[in-house]
Design an enzyme around this catalytic site. Sequence first.
Site, PDB file in Angstrom:
ATOM      1  N   GLY A 166       0.837  -1.197   0.000  1.00 55.53           N
ATOM      2  CA  GLY A 166       0.000   0.000   0.000  1.00 55.53           C
ATOM      3  C   GLY A 166       0.866   1.239   0.000  1.00 55.53           C
ATOM      4  O   GLY A 166       1.998   1.210   0.498  1.00 55.53           O
TER       5      GLY A 166
ATOM      6  N   GLN B  80       3.145   9.945   0.777  1.00 58.01           N
ATOM      7  CA  GLN B  80       4.443   9.268   0.945  1.00 58.01           C
ATOM      8  C   GLN B  80       5.391   9.542  -0.231  1.00 58.01           C
ATOM      9  O   GLN B  80       6.589   9.280  -0.126  1.00 58.01           O
ATOM     10  CB  GLN B  80       4.239   7.752   1.110  1.00 58.01           C
ATOM     11  CG  GLN B  80       3.568   7.377   2.422  1.00 58.01           C
ATOM     12  CD  GLN B  80       3.397   5.876   2.540  1.00 58.01           C
ATOM     13  OE1 GLN B  80       2.424   5.324   2.025  1.00 58.01           O
ATOM     14  NE2 GLN B  80       4.335   5.213   3.184  1.00 58.01           N
TER      15      GLN B  80
ATOM     16  N   CYS C 176       5.649  -0.108   7.170  1.00 56.25           N
ATOM     17  CA  CYS C 176       5.329   1.082   6.381  1.00 56.25           C
ATOM     18  C   CYS C 176       6.569   1.478   5.593  1.00 56.25           C
ATOM     19  O   CYS C 176       7.664   1.483   6.149  1.00 56.25           O
ATOM     20  CB  CYS C 176       4.924   2.218   7.315  1.00 56.25           C
ATOM     21  SG  CYS C 176       4.500   3.736   6.458  1.00 56.25           S
ATOM     22  N   LEU C 177       6.381   1.811   4.310  1.00 52.74           N
ATOM     23  CA  LEU C 177       7.535   2.167   3.482  1.00 52.74           C
ATOM     24  C   LEU C 177       8.202   3.455   3.964  1.00 52.74           C
ATOM     25  O   LEU C 177       9.348   3.719   3.624  1.00 52.74           O
ATOM     26  CB  LEU C 177       7.105   2.299   2.012  1.00 52.74           C
ATOM     27  CG  LEU C 177       6.600   0.994   1.387  1.00 52.74           C
ATOM     28  CD1 LEU C 177       6.096   1.234  -0.035  1.00 52.74           C
ATOM     29  CD2 LEU C 177       7.700  -0.067   1.387  1.00 52.74           C
TER      30      LEU C 177
ATOM     31  N   HIS D  96      -4.664   1.612   7.544  1.00 47.31           N
ATOM     32  CA  HIS D  96      -3.279   2.094   7.674  1.00 47.31           C
ATOM     33  C   HIS D  96      -3.033   3.229   6.672  1.00 47.31           C
ATOM     34  O   HIS D  96      -2.502   4.281   7.033  1.00 47.31           O
ATOM     35  CB  HIS D  96      -2.310   0.920   7.430  1.00 47.31           C
ATOM     36  CG  HIS D  96      -0.869   1.311   7.341  1.00 47.31           C
ATOM     37  ND1 HIS D  96       0.089   0.869   8.223  1.00 47.31           N
ATOM     38  CD2 HIS D  96      -0.198   2.101   6.454  1.00 47.31           C
ATOM     39  CE1 HIS D  96       1.265   1.382   7.896  1.00 47.31           C
ATOM     40  NE2 HIS D  96       1.122   2.129   6.821  1.00 47.31           N
ATOM     41  N   GLU D  97      -3.435   3.004   5.423  1.00 50.85           N
ATOM     42  CA  GLU D  97      -3.188   4.020   4.389  1.00 50.85           C
ATOM     43  C   GLU D  97      -4.016   5.276   4.640  1.00 50.85           C
ATOM     44  O   GLU D  97      -3.547   6.392   4.408  1.00 50.85           O
ATOM     45  CB  GLU D  97      -3.490   3.458   2.993  1.00 50.85           C
ATOM     46  CG  GLU D  97      -2.637   2.264   2.581  1.00 50.85           C
ATOM     47  CD  GLU D  97      -1.144   2.482   2.758  1.00 50.85           C
ATOM     48  OE1 GLU D  97      -0.671   3.617   2.591  1.00 50.85           O
ATOM     49  OE2 GLU D  97      -0.447   1.512   3.095  1.00 50.85           O
TER      50      GLU D  97
ATOM     51  N   HIS E 261      -2.454   7.783   6.875  1.00 50.25           N
ATOM     52  CA  HIS E 261      -1.476   8.678   6.236  1.00 50.25           C
ATOM     53  C   HIS E 261      -2.131   9.985   5.784  1.00 50.25           C
ATOM     54  O   HIS E 261      -1.503  11.041   5.795  1.00 50.25           O
ATOM     55  CB  HIS E 261      -0.846   8.004   5.013  1.00 50.25           C
ATOM     56  CG  HIS E 261       0.259   7.052   5.341  1.00 50.25           C
ATOM     57  ND1 HIS E 261       1.442   7.442   5.931  1.00 50.25           N
ATOM     58  CD2 HIS E 261       0.378   5.719   5.138  1.00 50.25           C
ATOM     59  CE1 HIS E 261       2.227   6.382   6.084  1.00 50.25           C
ATOM     60  NE2 HIS E 261       1.604   5.321   5.617  1.00 50.25           N
TER      61      HIS E 261
HETATM   62 NI    NI Z   1       2.399   3.368   5.632  1.00 46.89          NI
END
Ligand code: NI
Length: 188
Positions: free
Chosen positions: A46, A51, A111-112, A153-154, A157
Site C-alpha cells: 500500500g 508518501q 510502512c515504506l 493504515h493508508e 497517512h
Molecule cells: Ni504506511
Amino acid sequence: MAILDIIEIPDNRLRQISKPVERVTDEHRALIADMFETMYDAPGIGLAAIQVGVPERILVIDLQRPKDPDAPEATSEAEAEKIEYVHDPKVFINPVITWESDELSIYNEGCLSVPAQYADVDRPARIRATWLDETGAAHDAELDGLLATCLQHEMDHLEGILFIDHLSKLKRDMLLKKLEKSRRAKAA
Ligand code: NI
C-alpha cells in the site's frame, strides 16, 4: 511511468493532512500509475500519495498474495523471486470509513516510510467505506481481512498519522532506536 522517492520519517511532510481530490484528472491517473510502480519496486502492499510528497487523498493498494498459498516459505532471494503473485491493484480516492466493527484484528504492520520496522497494531476487523476509483466512479463496500487493515493504515497517512503512533511510547521508542541503528549500519 516513474519510480518516485518515498519520504521517510522524520520528514514533516508525513504529518500533513491531505486535501480531497475535487475531480479525478489525467494528472491524477499518471500519479497513480507512478505510485503503483513505486510501491511494487519498494516492495510494499500500500502507498499513500503523501508518501511521495503529494498531499492529496489518493491511495493505492495491491495485496499481491502468492498464487499458491500452500507453497513453502522462500528460504533464499532466488527462491523468493520465483514466487508468483496474484495482482489485484486497487485505487482509493477520497476514502471515508462509514462503519467499523467492534471486533478488532491484530496485524504485524510495516510502512515504506518507516523502513524495515514492524509492530502489531489493533484495528477494527471489518469496515464499510466509500471511495472513488481512478475513473471517478463511486464505490461503497464492506471490507475485511488484510484489505480492511491496509486501507485503515493508508487512510491514517491522509491524516498525518503513522502506524507507530498506535504503539505505546515504550514500543515506539524501541522501534525508532532500531530504525536509527539500521540506518547507521547502512550508512557505514
Ligand atoms: Ni504506511
